[in-house]
Write a protein that holds these residues in place. Structure first.
Motif, PDB file in Angstrom:
ATOM      1  N   LYS A  10       0.854  -1.188   0.000  1.00  9.57           N
ATOM      2  CA  LYS A  10       0.000   0.000   0.000  1.00  9.57           C
ATOM      3  C   LYS A  10       0.891   1.240   0.000  1.00  9.57           C
ATOM      4  O   LYS A  10       1.303   1.709   1.070  1.00  9.57           O
ATOM      5  N   ASN A  13      -2.025   5.842   1.784  1.00  2.00           N
ATOM      6  CA  ASN A  13      -3.348   5.707   2.395  1.00  2.00           C
ATOM      7  C   ASN A  13      -4.352   6.679   1.781  1.00  2.00           C
ATOM      8  O   ASN A  13      -5.557   6.567   2.002  1.00  2.00           O
ATOM      9  N   HIS A  24     -10.818   0.754   4.919  1.00  2.00           N
ATOM     10  CA  HIS A  24      -9.609   1.509   5.238  1.00  2.00           C
ATOM     11  C   HIS A  24      -9.897   2.730   6.103  1.00  2.00           C
ATOM     12  O   HIS A  24      -8.970   3.378   6.597  1.00  2.00           O
ATOM     13  N   LYS A  27      -8.088   3.334   9.429  1.00  2.00           N
ATOM     14  CA  LYS A  27      -6.684   3.750   9.394  1.00  2.00           C
ATOM     15  C   LYS A  27      -6.508   5.175   8.886  1.00  2.00           C
ATOM     16  O   LYS A  27      -5.423   5.748   9.005  1.00  2.00           O
ATOM     17  N   TYR A  29      -6.814   8.464   5.967  1.00  2.00           N
ATOM     18  CA  TYR A  29      -6.419   8.724   4.584  1.00  2.00           C
ATOM     19  C   TYR A  29      -5.296   9.757   4.522  1.00  2.00           C
ATOM     20  O   TYR A  29      -5.329  10.702   3.733  1.00  2.00           O
ATOM     21  N   GLY A  60      -5.821   2.725   0.375  1.00  3.08           N
ATOM     22  CA  GLY A  60      -5.826   3.948  -0.396  1.00  3.08           C
ATOM     23  C   GLY A  60      -6.104   3.726  -1.877  1.00  3.08           C
ATOM     24  O   GLY A  60      -6.612   2.722  -2.291  1.00  3.08           O
ATOM     25  N   ASP A 251       2.489  -1.299   4.476  1.00  6.55           N
ATOM     26  CA  ASP A 251       1.739  -0.066   4.231  1.00  6.55           C
ATOM     27  C   ASP A 251       2.672   1.129   4.091  1.00  6.55           C
ATOM     28  O   ASP A 251       3.903   0.997   4.147  1.00  6.55           O
TER      29      ASP A 251
END
Length: 374
Positions: A10, A13, A24, A27, A29, A60, A251
């Protein structure tokens, strides 16, 4: 050396959409972006231990990184391939709103498999930018770029299951139907969640329609997975087999997880020197031990465990102490409903009497059997 590592990366994000079911959302953006040094390190660590690395670029929205970012990533893969001989296979999962001719040329020139998150004529129920995505799909088809879709089913469109299949089939777009699950933003839109029985009933009707559809010209992975599981074709999704020791996720913050849906940080890339360290970490051992106990319990009491092998580790761990997971309940209901159809299909294939079925299915089964014999 091990065979395959499935690696979700990822790089950001950030996302240009705010879908009503986005897992998502928990978590956030933020605009943190993964740098190429991190990509080089994770790929080199993987190359030390695996002969093949299947990369899924995710987010993302991964296309926010731009074509030059991915050109450098491909260059890194080639450098590591020359050094270790590891083979890299790339796919990308995107909302497609940013796809243009430059991205299409890049994907074609570098053998990227493209997955689109798009819900057909009901896309605007959960998502935005529908017109941009439809234009991108037309552009991809005009330029003969191979892609498939993930169509999310929710309570608002579950009664349109067959209609959705017909729409994608008419467009010639292979896909997977994924049910909405209670995570992230979906927790704030519970009216979209589907009752397990309602989902299983709708699935059964759509499965039967597809099973006997002589006009089918697409692959529908969410249907075929049950045939693959029943006939033991080794065509399982990660949620139907153990993902342990062959799936990881990196990530944008350099944190490492078992997969893109997990919230359990296993390590940070900057603190490790091998993939083995990740698998030997205490958080990973806890996941493994939990799933070993769970699957042993399934073996004792569930007649369908040979098909799902205990199901998704993340689903089970998230549902612990809350009863059976939604996925487990629906899988049992579905197998109860389609068991006779799967048995009849198997018998008819063996007796070479399968003309009444969707021939896309028969061709895939026979192709797999021919490969297995060679």
């Amino acid at each position: 050396m091990k065979d395959i590592l499935n690696l979700i990366i990822k790089p950001t994000n950030a996302c240009n959409m705010r879908c009503k079911h986005c897992y998502h959302a928990d978590k956030g953006y933020d605009n943190i972006k993964l740098n190429h040094d991190s990509i080089y390190k994770i790929l080199e660590l993987a190359a030390n231990e695996f002969s093949h690395v299947k990369i899924i670029w995710h987010g993302g929205e991964p296309l926010l990184m731009g074509v030059p970012f991915y050109l450098r990533c491909v260059q890194i893969e080639r450098e590591i391939n020359k050094k270790y001989g590891t083979h890299f296979i790339n796919s990308i999962q995107t909302n497609a709103s940013l796809i243009d001719k430059s991205y299409i040329n890049f994907f074609k020139n570098n053998n990227f498999y493209v997955g689109i998150s798009f819900d057909g004529p009901y896309n605007s129920v959960l998502r935005t930018h529908s017109e941009e995505v439809e234009r991108a799909i037309t552009l991809m088809q005009d330029n003969k770029l191979k892609f498939s879709c993930i169509c999310v089913l929710c309570d608002d469109n579950i009664n349109k299951y067959i209609e959705l299949y017909q729409w994608f089939n008419q467009k010639g777009i292979s896909l997977s139907f994924n049910p909405i699950f209670e995570s992230g933003e979906a927790k704030n839109h519970t009216d979209f969640l589907i009752n397990p029985k309602k989902y299983a009933d709708a699935f059964y009707d759509a499965f039967l329609y597809w099973l006997y559809d002589k006009e089918c010209k697409i692959h529908v992975r969410s249907f075929y997975r049950y045939i693959g599981s029943y006939l033991n074709l080794q065509n399982k999704l990660c949620c139907d087999s153990s993902c342990l020791y062959n799936h990881l996720c990196l990530d944008a913050s350099d944190d490492i997880y078992t997969c893109g849906r997990s919230n359990v940080v296993l390590n940070n890339l900057n603190s490790i020197n091998s993939v083995k360290e990740i698998f030997d970490s205490e958080p990973y051992k806890h996941i493994v031990n939990t799933m070993v106990v769970h699957r042993n319990e399934c073996l004792q009491k569930c007649p369908y465990v040979s098909y799902c092998h205990g199901g998704c580790a993340v689903n089970y761990i998230n549902a612990q102490n809350k009863g059976l997971s939604w996925d487990c309940v629906t899988q049992k209901l579905i197998f109860e409903k389609i068991g006779n159809e799967l048995s009849n299909l198997s018998s008819n294939i063996v007796s070479n009497n399968a003309n009444e079925y969707n021939q896309m299915i028969i061709k895939r089964v026979m192709l797999h059997n021919n490969h297995s014999d060679n």
